[in-house]
Design an enzyme around this catalytic site. Structure first.
Site, PDB file in Angstrom:
ATOM      1  CG  ASP A 540      43.408 -32.630  83.218  1.00  0.00           C
ATOM      2  OD1 ASP A 540      42.235 -32.307  83.480  1.00  0.00           O
ATOM      3  OD2 ASP A 540      44.334 -32.533  84.039  1.00  0.00           O
ATOM      4  CD  GLU A 543      37.284 -29.413  82.413  1.00  0.00           C
ATOM      5  OE1 GLU A 543      37.448 -30.532  82.899  1.00  0.00           O
ATOM      6  OE2 GLU A 543      38.217 -28.688  82.036  1.00  0.00           O
ATOM      7  CG  ASP A 616      41.987 -30.701  89.892  1.00  0.00           C
ATOM      8  OD1 ASP A 616      42.417 -31.777  89.452  1.00  0.00           O
ATOM      9  OD2 ASP A 616      42.115 -29.619  89.299  1.00  0.00           O
TER      10      ASP A 616
END
Length: 976
Positions: A540, A543, A616
């Site tokens: 996770d 980015e 999300d």
């Protein structure tokens, strides 16, 4: 970087929803990004000038060169604006017809980032040896097969033709602009104000502040002022730009294609809406800039977590595609000059022009061409196609055991339990919180006792403390991302507090990172001995997400290996993290086993390393629908192993919504329920009746269909055709289906699903694109389509999900209820034979051990099923596709080494077909026998026609336990 106090960061971490919720000032719009603003202004000037607009770039004809083998064309390119700046153009035609067009600055002050393709491509493509070049006064042409590439000299334009018809055009609108490197001119000091022309007249690279008064001939093209060339501010952050302007603008047109798909990830329709031209749907371009977008909008061109710069352009005549290998932030405008054409404008912050033109001409051809470039999706471990149960967070070992117990008590299947960030001590990944998880190995073994796995989160940020071995070793090895100065370690803030980030562009990090996942002790460094090989990984925040960074990410002027700035590689960054993690999990054992790694951030080629999810999302009906569109878009860009979190990450969905979301989820390739830490517990066993019973049936349906899913994944891993197939993929010549993105097919199984995503629905419409019969999977009601397409209305009460079997399909399932998928390995099969209107049917079943790589050496079972209709008989048969297709090149080593009596086949040698259901027979059989054997036990229910509607309930023949083996050839003869 904005200074942050520890108290401020802790406040941020505690109040995440308020701190990170999507707000208009969290993320840039095009007008707030200097290079996008410059690119759009260029387009606006061209539009205003109309036919008078002319690109300043042209081919330097004397410099043209073609290699002796005629494989590579090169030429110099010059700009009338900057005569002293040189560019180089290269064109290659691959042996599958793909054309690669590259353009870079030659001998510039600095080097442009040119390594994006090296991370995305699986190998250097083979160049065609069958090209005929023809040079003229105005252009040069490369002819191969039915295709032709034309490079026009002045202005520079590259066009791909097929059958004499223009398919793809580069720089047809004259928007090509590669901002060359330059030195920053010193400030101008004058006693009187300079005119705009005088200020533009400051000679670039001059050593003094002399003002040269001249009319700037470049203003018509570039604009009349420097616009954030050397420094750019956004909110409280300043982006220093030591290299100055280096953006790349290119228009790519599709003159014969009016619908486009791709460039994920965006929450929008599959057929991309317009962003420019008359009455655009969105006012901003589509943005590709991997970002942690908390509570993202359900319809927006905003960037999300991943970026794949690949595009399909489609018409009833053909499909073409492009892949632009650029790793920096990119904005893409879309317009339709006519209903049958599309124009796109790509504006990237840095990098070279590196565009692959994929000629198609079918969707399947495009998938094959793109797969040969970037690879096919990995064949996942079989268990990963089951149900995944997750939330932020299961709080302890006992919590995990209790959840598992409740699933078993309710007889609900589940394969994987997940742990979010709270399992780790102070969010130091790999290190268990001993208070809550004192026995991680025993806990994992308890889960694995019935064939289940665990997945735990490993994020890319490392807590900056010497008590954390992963950080200390990374620091000692000097493999952490550097600040703009290029010295020391970049420090930002994330879940761990003060953090640093591994630079996976540095080769020195690779073997070290893989070594951390070893479950045995090592003399050379720290390893994860409190883990087992039944634990897999969730990547996770890659980015990367940086809580106190610009746009909740890393500053663009940070420095990576090789001296490249973060701006150059931002969209590739997340892929390298999941790539190395996948390799680490794979090589924990000898021989290696298939890893499961879920990633939030991705780029072209990420499909080779695992699964992704849509991030999300919110527990709303709009996000439920958007999730379907996003999963379809990811699939056509290679990321087939995709899903959206069931129930939505945020919120407390009412029972109706949760049931409908499970109906969506069981038809996603990746099926996971997940929830935010502030939500109420919503495991399916907590639901009241009848909702609990409905969800239980849905989960069982998913497990029943695991043979369908695994067979579809196997095909995708070979061909690149996505697991979920939109209508334009299945019926490329049907314009009525080009915009359909709320229903889809599962692989080549013939299963068509239309999930319900609206509150209170009791019926829905389903589009049938052909004159064929479609059977309701549950009721056996037969619907008939039409040659020009037809909408049907079907019942969709809460317990019903519209699911159909296309006539002509044979669907293999396993009907025995089990607690987890590994317990099904030797269960018998049921075959649903859905006869077409012509009377035949086809289907496939692929099996292997589901965990190892033995299938690559021919250790598998691959069966083909058929139903052939004669005058008075129907013959249902099974044959060995592995042996039948052994000569095909598509499977490479696997088919070449295939032996029907391979070791895996021996392990399932006694697995049988326990039931055959035949839909749509024309009448009651007189006998049903195994060929060469005796009469079988069977039941027949006659069909019921619906008068005047051309439809009704199909006839059903149920053949009970024919005792035929899956690994053997056999035939059942139905005498009519």
């Amino acid at each position: 970087m904005q200074p942050w106090t520890l108290i401020g960061v802790l406040t941020l971490l505690i109040a995440v929803p308020d701190a990170l919720a999507v707000k208009s000032n969290d993320f840039k719009t095009c007008s707030q990004a200097g290079f996008c603003r410059r690119g759009r202004a260029l387009s606006a000037r061209a539009l205003e000038a109309k036919s008078a607009w002319k690109s300043p770039y042209s081919v330097d004809v004397p410099s043209i060169s073609i290699t002796p083998d005629k494989a590579v064309f090169t030429a110099g390119v010059k700009s009338s604006l900057y005569p002293d700046i040189k560019f180089g153009l290269e064109l290659r035609v691959h042996d599958d017809g793909v054309v690669r067009v590259r353009m870079d600055e030659v001998n510039g002050l600095r080097k442009r980032y040119n390594e994006a393709a090296s991370w995305a491509l699986i190998s250097e493509p083979q160049i065609s040896q069958d090209i005929t070049w023809t040079a003229g006064k105005k252009d040069i042409r490369a002819k191969y097969g039915n295709n032709e590439v034309v490079v026009a000299f002045q202005p520079l334009k590259v066009s791909l033709f097929r059958g004499g018809k223009e398919q793809i055009v580069l720089n047809g609108q004259g928007l090509l602009h590669m901002e060359h490197f330059r030195t920053k001119a010193p400030a101008v000091t004058k006693t009187e104000a300079a005119t705009p022309e005088e200020e533009e007249g400051v000679m670039e690279g001059s050593e003094d502040a002399q003002v040269v008064v001249e009319v700037n001939p470049r203003a018509w093209f570039e604009g009349d002022k420097e616009d954030d060339w050397w420094e750019e501010r956004f909110s409280t952050w300043t982006d220093t730009k030591p290299k100055g302007p280096e953006s790349l603008s290119i228009d790519i047109s599709f003159p014969s294609h009016g619908t486009i798909y791709g460039i994920p990830q965006h929450a929008t329709r599959l057929a991309l809406p317009t962003t420019s031209g008359e009455s655009p749907t969105f006012t901003d371009p589509y943005r590709l800039y991997n970002a942690d977008v908390f509570e993202y909008l359900a319809s927006s061109p905003m960037s999300l977590y991943g970026s794949i710069p690949v595009l399909h352009a489609h018409s009833a005549d053909s499909t073409v595609g492009i892949f632009h290998a650029v790793g920096s932030e990119t904005w893409i405008d879309v317009s339709h000059p006519s209903a049958k054409s599309t124009q796109t404008h790509w504006i990237s912050e840095s990098g070279i022009l590196d565009v692959f033109l994929m000629p198609g001409p079918t969707p399947a051809d495009i998938f094959a061409q793109y797969s040969r470039l970037t690879g096919t999706p990995a064949l996942p471990p079989h268990w990963s196609l089951g149900y995944h149960q997750c939330r932020w967070n299961y709080i302890s070992s006992d919590d995990v055991r209790t959840v598992q117990k409740r699933f078993d008590e309710e007889d609900m299947p589940v394969d994987v339990f997940w742990l979010d960030i709270e399992y780790a001590e102070e969010h130091k990944y790999f290190m268990w919180d001993q208070k809550s998880f004192p026995d991680p190995v025993d806990m994992t073994n308890d889960v694995a006792a019935v064939g289940r796995k665990m997945v735990v989160i490993i994020d890319p940020h490392l807590k900056r403390t010497s008590s954390y071995p992963a950080y200390q070793e990374a620091s000692d090895r000097k493999v952490l991302v550097k600040p703009p100065s290029g010295e020391g370690e970049y420090e930002g803030w994330c879940w761990s507090g003060s953090s640093s980030w591994i630079d996976f562009f540095n080769p020195d990090s690779w073997d070290w990172w893989k070594s951390l996942f070893k479950t045995t002790e090592s003399k050379s460094g720290w390893t994860w001995t409190s883990s087992t090989t039944d634990i897999h990984i969730w990547n996770d925040m890659n980015e990367p997400s940086v809580f106190n960074g610009p746009e909740i990410s890393m500053p663009r002027d940070n420095v990576h290996y090789g001296g490249w700035e973060h701006r150059d590689i931002h969209n590739i960054n997340g892929m390298l993290f999941s790539n190395l993690t996948s390799q680490a999990v794979q090589h924990r054992t000898d021989p290696p086993t298939r890893p499961f790694v879920l990633t939030r951030s991705f780029y072209a080629g990420s499909q080779r390393f695992g699964a992704m999810w849509t991030g999300d999302n919110l527990g709303t009906w709009e996000h439920m629908a958007a999730g379907i569109q996003m999963v379809l878009a990811n699939g056509i860009a290679g990321m087939s192993f995709a899903g959206s979190d069931v129930g939505g990450f945020f919120g407390n969905p009412e029972p109706e919504m949760l049931v409908r979301w499970y109906q969506v989820g069981i038809f996603n390739p990746f099926l996971r329920a997940h929830a935010h830490i502030d939500t109420k517990r919503r495991e399916p066993f907590l639901l009241e009746q009848p909702y609990k019973g409905i969800v239980k049936d849905l989960l069982r349906l998913r497990y029943t269909m695991l043979p369908v899913w695994y067979t579809a994944f196997r095909e995708t891993s070979v061909t690149g055709v996505p697991v979920l197939r939109p209508h334009y993929v299945m019926f490329p010549k049907d314009p009525k289906g080009f915009d359909v993105d709320d229903q889809y097919f599962i692989g080549a199984s013939g299963l068509l699903v239309k999930p319900i995503t609206t509150k209170g629905a009791t019926e829905t419409t389903v589009y049938l694109a052909e004159d064929e019969v479609y059977y309701d999977y549950f009721s056996h009601h037969a619907y008939r389509g039409a040659a020009k397409g037809k909408e049907i209305t079907v019942q969709a009460e809460l317990h019903e999900v519209p699911l159909f079997v296309r006539g002509g399909s044979i669907v293999p399932t396993r009907e025995r209820p089990r607690r987890s998928s590994p317990l099904m390995k030797r269960d018998p099969f049921t075959l649903r034979v859905a006869l077409s209107k012509a009377g035949g049917a086809r289907g496939e079943l692929y099996l292997d051990d589901g965990e190892s790589y033995a299938h690559q050496a021919g250790q598998f079972v691959w069966r083909g099923f058929s139903a052939e209709v004669g005058k008075k008989t129907v013959r249902v048969a099974s044959r060995d596709l592995g042996a039948e297709r052994k000569g095909e090149a598509v499977d490479g080593v696997a088919l070449a080494s295939y032996n029907p009596k391979n070791a895996f086949a021996e392990t399932v040698g006694e697995v049988r077909v326990e039931k055959v259901v035949v839909l749509g027979l024309g009448g009651k059989p007189s006998s049903v026998t195994v060929e060469g054997g005796g009469e079988l036990v069977w039941e027949y229910t006659a069909g019921v026609a619906a008068s005047g509607k051309g439809e009704g309930v199909a006839s059903v023949l149920t053949i009970k336990d024919p005792k035929v083996l899956v690994v053997k050839d056999w035939a059942i003869v139905i005498q009519l």
